[in-house]
Scaffold this active site. Structure first.
Site, short mmCIF file in Angstrom:
data_model
loop_
_atom_site.label_atom_id
_atom_site.label_comp_id
_atom_site.label_asym_id
_atom_site.label_seq_id
_atom_site.Cartn_x
_atom_site.Cartn_y
_atom_site.Cartn_z
N TRP A 135 0.94 -1.29 -0.03
CA TRP A 135 0.04 -0.22 0.11
C TRP A 135 0.76 1.28 -0.19
CZ3 TRP A 135 -2.18 2.64 4.64
CH2 TRP A 135 -3.09 3.77 4.55
N ASP A 216 -0.75 -5.42 9.58
CA ASP A 216 -1.99 -4.51 9.16
C ASP A 216 -3.10 -5.36 8.54
OD1 ASP A 216 -3.42 -2.57 7.84
OD2 ASP A 216 -1.71 -1.76 6.51
N LYS A 252 -13.31 -0.74 5.78
CA LYS A 252 -13.78 -1.34 4.57
C LYS A 252 -14.94 -2.65 5.13
CE LYS A 252 -10.10 -0.11 2.82
NZ LYS A 252 -9.59 0.56 1.79
N1 KET Z 1 -3.91 -0.56 5.25
C1 KET Z 1 -3.95 -1.09 3.87
C2 KET Z 1 -3.25 -2.21 3.37
C3 KET Z 1 -4.89 -0.40 3.16
O1 KET Z 1 -5.24 -0.95 1.75
C4 KET Z 1 -5.52 0.69 3.63
C5 KET Z 1 -6.48 1.81 2.87
C6 KET Z 1 -5.48 1.26 4.77
C7 KET Z 1 -4.29 0.48 5.62
C8 KET Z 1 -5.88 2.31 5.73
O2 KET Z 1 -7.23 2.44 5.51
P1 KET Z 1 -7.99 3.49 6.78
O3 KET Z 1 -9.06 4.13 6.01
O4 KET Z 1 -7.01 4.40 7.28
O5 KET Z 1 -8.51 2.47 7.84
N2 KET Z 1 -6.34 1.60 1.61
C9 KET Z 1 -7.38 2.03 0.64
C10 KET Z 1 -7.67 3.58 0.94
C11 KET Z 1 -6.56 4.58 0.96
O6 KET Z 1 -5.33 4.41 0.23
O7 KET Z 1 -6.57 5.16 1.91
C12 KET Z 1 -6.92 1.95 -0.66
O8 KET Z 1 -5.67 1.42 -0.83
O9 KET Z 1 -7.42 2.31 -1.65
#
Ligand code: KET
Length: 406
Positions: A135, A216, A252
């Site tokens: 990510w 994660d 998610k």
């Molecule tokens: N870890 C991973 C692997 C991840 O893909 C995301 C979010 C997060 C943590 C953090 O998400 P949060 O909203 O802080 O709980 N990924 C998607 C959104 C982004 O980039 O913020 C994405 O990859 O599209």
């Protein structure tokens, strides 16, 4: 008037993931599709608020005994306990032995950041190994927290699968004690996870070298549709009695994206260490944002502590996971029907929210320019943004990109 004291500020580029949505919003084409950010959409292309979440919110609103006082620095106590149970398992010995400390944080990102800041202050090894690729926010979070980022091999473009030997070699070569970031399930962006057997080998190697696992977990329930199955990697590492960190996101799996609700857990050797660790987590959090917001965590706690609401959640979660899996099949079938050159079976083999298509930067920009398909430049598409209606358009775009670009 004198020039601005900020006149020298250089414009920063848009974020590689969230910037895709910015570009999408500017496009006036009726056929545009946003497959950039990993956010679930319904078959009608609409954001989804789970019924169980609506119900929990209604209950919270109706409960006039609820007030808006500050939470403690560590957040909502019920939420923390229930979150630990969710990821480590209801009968986890580590929880029973009181050697897990859990703090409510600002979704997955905030949990990673708090964990990283804690490690930078209190852990002897400052190098964190993250998968190649990972990510896009990971290297920035860890670097800004004061850790030094290195990569371990993860994905093999040739097989579109796990570079398991490369991974083992790189972790073997890592200095003992180094931190290792592991995606608990549904690896982003590749959709490639180790098998249980491979996880066991990774665990043995990491424990033998004293490498510290930092999980994660942003997609629990989204990979298989089953919350327990998707936490198996984490539970294997906790079952051996060793220490680890885990960052959880409810963005998610409960669709709580903008509520920013997540948790950081640190599993320690004993309860005394855990309580000292917690006291230091508070020292990280207090000057950063003081204490976390109340609403999202209250929704999660309401759902997790009520058997019936919990069950209702798992049904809705499974439906989301199943719709994504069916999008994989539909896209794969559409590619087959067009006879697009190449093997596209990875579309149905990969796991979780994303397909790592293998399309290159030129092909992606061609698809955006000619077909108004918005996706990240690494060729990742969010399967959750697709619907039966948009699959043919995407398949046309991919076919054209493969056959018409060099
Ligand atoms: N870890 C991973 C692997 C991840 O893909 C995301 C979010 C997060 C943590 C953090 O998400 P949060 O909203 O802080 O709980 N990924 C998607 C959104 C982004 O980039 O913020 C994405 O990859 O599209």
């Amino acid at each position: 008037m004198a020039d601005s004291v900020f006149a020298h500020v250089v414009r920063a580029p848009e974020d590689p993931i969230l910037g895709v949505t910015v570009a999408y919003n500017k496009d006036s084409s009726p056929v545009k599709v946003n497959l950039g950010v990993g956010a679930y959409r319904t078959e009608e292309g609409k954001p989804l608020v789970l019924n169980v979440v609506r119900r929990a919110e209604q209950m919270l609103v109706n409960d006039t005994s609820r007030v808006k006082e500050y939470l403690s620095i560590t957040g909502l106590a019920d939420f923390n306990k229930l979150s630990a149970k969710l990821i480590f398992g209801a009968d986890s010995p580590a929880i029973k032995e009181n050697r897990v400390t859990t703090v409510q944080c600002l979704s997955g990102t905030g949990s990673l950041r708090v964990g990283a800041e804690f490690l930078a202050r209190h852990y002897h090894e400052h190098t964190i190994y993250i998968p190649q690729p990972t990510w896009g926010n990971h290297p920035k979070i860890f670097t800004l927290a004061g850790l030094s980022v290195k990569y371990y091999r993860y994905y093999d473009p040739a097989t579109r699968g796990l570079d398991f030997q490369g991974l083992l070699d790189d972790l073997t070569a890592a200095p003992s004690g180094a931190i290792v970031l592991l995606h608990a399930c549904a690896h982003n962006p590749t959709g490639v996870d180790p098998t249980i057997d491979q996880w066991e080998k990774i665990r043995k190697l990491m424990r033998s070298k004293g490498l510290l696992p930092f999980f994660d977990s942003a997609y629990q329930g989204f990979a298989s549709g089953n919350l327990d199955a998707d936490a198996q990697s984490v539970r294997m590492f906790v079952a051996d009695g060793g220490e680890c960190l885990a960052a959880q996101s409810y963005a998610k799996n409960m669709g709580l994206y903008g509520e920013r609700v997540g948790a950081l857990s640190i599993v320690c050797k004993d309860s005394n260490v855990a309580s000292k660790v917690e006291s230091q987590l508070k020292m990280v959090i207090r000057p950063m944002y003081s204490n976390p917001p109340i609403h999202g965590a209250s929704i999660v706690a309401t759902i997790l502590k009520d058997r019936q609401m919990y069950d209702e959640w798992t049904v809705e979660l499974k439906a989301m996971a199943d719709r994504i899996i069916s999008m994989r099949q539909q896209l794969y079938d559409a590619m087959q029907a067009r006879g697009t050159p190449g093997d596209w079976s990875h579309i149905i083999k990969q796991i979780g929210m994303f397909t790592f298509t293998g399309l290159n930067v030129e092909q992606v920009s061609f698809m955006t320019r000619e077909y108004h398909i918005y996706m990240t430049s690494d060729g990742r598409i969010s399967m959750a943004g697709l619907s039966s209606r948009t699959v043919p358009h995407l398949a046309d775009a991919m076919h054209a990109a493969v056959t018409r670009t060099a």
